[in-house]
Design a protein around this motif. Structure first.
Motif, short mmCIF file in Angstrom:
data_model
loop_
_atom_site.label_atom_id
_atom_site.label_comp_id
_atom_site.label_asym_id
_atom_site.label_seq_id
_atom_site.Cartn_x
_atom_site.Cartn_y
_atom_site.Cartn_z
N VAL A 191 0.86 -1.18 0.00
CA VAL A 191 0.00 0.00 0.00
C VAL A 191 0.90 1.24 0.00
O VAL A 191 2.08 1.16 0.31
N ILE A 192 0.32 2.36 -0.37
CA ILE A 192 1.11 3.60 -0.43
C ILE A 192 0.49 4.64 0.51
O ILE A 192 -0.72 4.68 0.69
N SER A 193 1.35 5.45 1.12
CA SER A 193 0.84 6.51 2.00
C SER A 193 0.18 7.61 1.19
O SER A 193 0.83 8.23 0.34
N ASN A 194 -1.09 7.85 1.47
CA ASN A 194 -1.82 9.04 1.04
C ASN A 194 -2.12 9.23 -0.45
O ASN A 194 -3.07 9.90 -0.80
N HIS A 195 -1.31 8.66 -1.34
CA HIS A 195 -1.50 8.94 -2.78
C HIS A 195 -2.55 8.02 -3.39
O HIS A 195 -2.23 7.03 -4.05
N GLY B 293 -1.07 0.16 -9.74
CA GLY B 293 -1.44 -1.22 -9.48
C GLY B 293 -1.06 -1.70 -8.08
O GLY B 293 -0.69 -2.85 -7.88
N LEU B 294 -1.17 -0.79 -7.10
CA LEU B 294 -0.85 -1.18 -5.72
C LEU B 294 -2.12 -1.71 -5.05
O LEU B 294 -3.21 -1.62 -5.59
N ASP B 295 -1.94 -2.25 -3.84
CA ASP B 295 -3.07 -2.94 -3.21
C ASP B 295 -3.96 -2.02 -2.38
O ASP B 295 -4.99 -2.44 -1.88
N GLY B 296 -3.53 -0.76 -2.22
CA GLY B 296 -4.37 0.14 -1.44
C GLY B 296 -3.59 1.33 -0.94
O GLY B 296 -2.51 1.65 -1.43
N VAL B 297 -4.17 1.98 0.07
CA VAL B 297 -3.62 3.25 0.53
C VAL B 297 -3.65 3.32 2.06
O VAL B 297 -4.55 2.75 2.70
N HIS B 298 -2.64 3.99 2.62
CA HIS B 298 -2.60 4.24 4.06
C HIS B 298 -2.75 5.75 4.22
O HIS B 298 -1.95 6.53 3.70
N LEU B 299 -3.79 6.18 4.92
CA LEU B 299 -4.09 7.61 5.06
C LEU B 299 -3.57 8.14 6.38
O LEU B 299 -3.71 7.49 7.41
N ALA C 16 -9.64 10.02 10.12
CA ALA C 16 -10.76 9.44 9.37
C ALA C 16 -11.21 10.31 8.21
O ALA C 16 -12.17 9.97 7.52
N ARG C 17 -10.52 11.41 7.95
CA ARG C 17 -11.10 12.42 7.07
C ARG C 17 -11.29 11.96 5.62
O ARG C 17 -12.28 12.31 4.99
N SER C 18 -10.31 11.21 5.07
CA SER C 18 -10.48 10.88 3.65
C SER C 18 -10.78 9.41 3.38
O SER C 18 -10.66 8.94 2.27
N VAL C 19 -11.20 8.71 4.43
CA VAL C 19 -11.45 7.27 4.27
C VAL C 19 -12.55 7.00 3.24
O VAL C 19 -12.37 6.20 2.33
N ARG C 20 -13.68 7.67 3.39
CA ARG C 20 -14.80 7.38 2.48
C ARG C 20 -14.44 7.68 1.03
O ARG C 20 -14.77 6.90 0.13
N ALA C 21 -13.76 8.80 0.82
CA ALA C 21 -13.37 9.19 -0.55
C ALA C 21 -12.41 8.16 -1.14
O ALA C 21 -12.53 7.77 -2.31
N ALA C 22 -11.47 7.70 -0.31
CA ALA C 22 -10.49 6.72 -0.80
C ALA C 22 -11.18 5.41 -1.13
O ALA C 22 -10.90 4.77 -2.15
N ARG C 23 -12.09 5.00 -0.26
CA ARG C 23 -12.81 3.74 -0.49
C ARG C 23 -13.62 3.84 -1.78
O ARG C 23 -13.66 2.91 -2.58
#
Length: 205
Positions: free
Chosen positions: A69-73, A81-87, A91-98
């Motif tokens: 996973v990548i931080s914030n981007h 093609g990464l597996d996800g993101v670490h914010l 909790a501020r951008s969780v919904r948008a990222a999902r």
């Protein structure tokens, strides 16, 4: 009483990595230790440099079936093609990222030492919450996440939890019963032999 499974290792890359040396270092660590996930935690916003580093680390990780996973981007996570993101913003951008990355992506959230932020992130649909620093570290605003936060969380909340920042063998021994993951980064990359340093830490479990 069932003994809980041992926490898993969640590796965090250094803020700057050398493409000539780091992928080999990472390979050695992954070949010598059981790692659940890697976070690409690069400083700065140079997309080109981040993309090159992500490509190199993804190759090493995915060959070994380890998630990256990548931080914030959020957008880069998708593009590379990464597996996800670490914010990093609780909790501020969780919904948008999902929404952006879809249901299958890993979305994690760093919540400092705040159980409130952790619960909000959990409600927003994160896959894990990270609390820290647990030891002497400049992570977050430096407020230490105490053992009782992890204890409470592991008893009350279903969302997996990561303990990170300033880990020592003593802290690992102490937190093993009440965390799902240990986020380990600088603790090993700053040493001559990262794998040996990691083994010293995991032996404390």
């Amino acid at each position: 009483m069932d003994t809980p499974e041992q926490p898993q290792i969640y590796l965090i890359t250094p803020p700057t990595i050398s493409l000539s040396a780091f992928p080999d270092q990472l390979s050695r660590v992954l070949d010598g230790a059981e790692v659940a996930c890697i976070r690409l935690a690069l400083a700065g916003n140079d997309e080109d440099a981040i993309s090159r580093a992500a490509d190199a680390c993804r190759e090493v990780a995915h060959t070994r079936d380890v998630a990256l996973v990548i931080s914030n981007h959020v957008l880069l996570a998708q593009r590379l093609g990464l597996d996800g993101v670490h914010l990093d913003d609780a909790a501020r951008s969780v919904r948008a990222a999902r929404k952006e990355l879809g249901a299958d992506a890993i979305v994690g959230s760093f919540c400092g030492a705040s159980s409130h932020d952790g619960m909000t992130a959990g409600e927003a649909g994160v896959d894990y919450v990270a609390f820290g620093p647990v030891g002497a570290s400049t992570l977050g605003d430096g407020t230490t996440a105490e053992k009782d936060l992890f204890q409470w969380w592991s008893e009350m909340i279903e969302v997996p939890v990561v303990a990170e920042g300033g880990l020592t063998p003593e802290l690992i021994r102490d937190l093993t019963p009440c965390t799902d993951f240990f986020g380990i980064g600088d603790e090993i990359w700053s040493q001559e032999d990262p794998l040996a340093a990691l083994t010293t830490l995991t032996d404390a479990m």
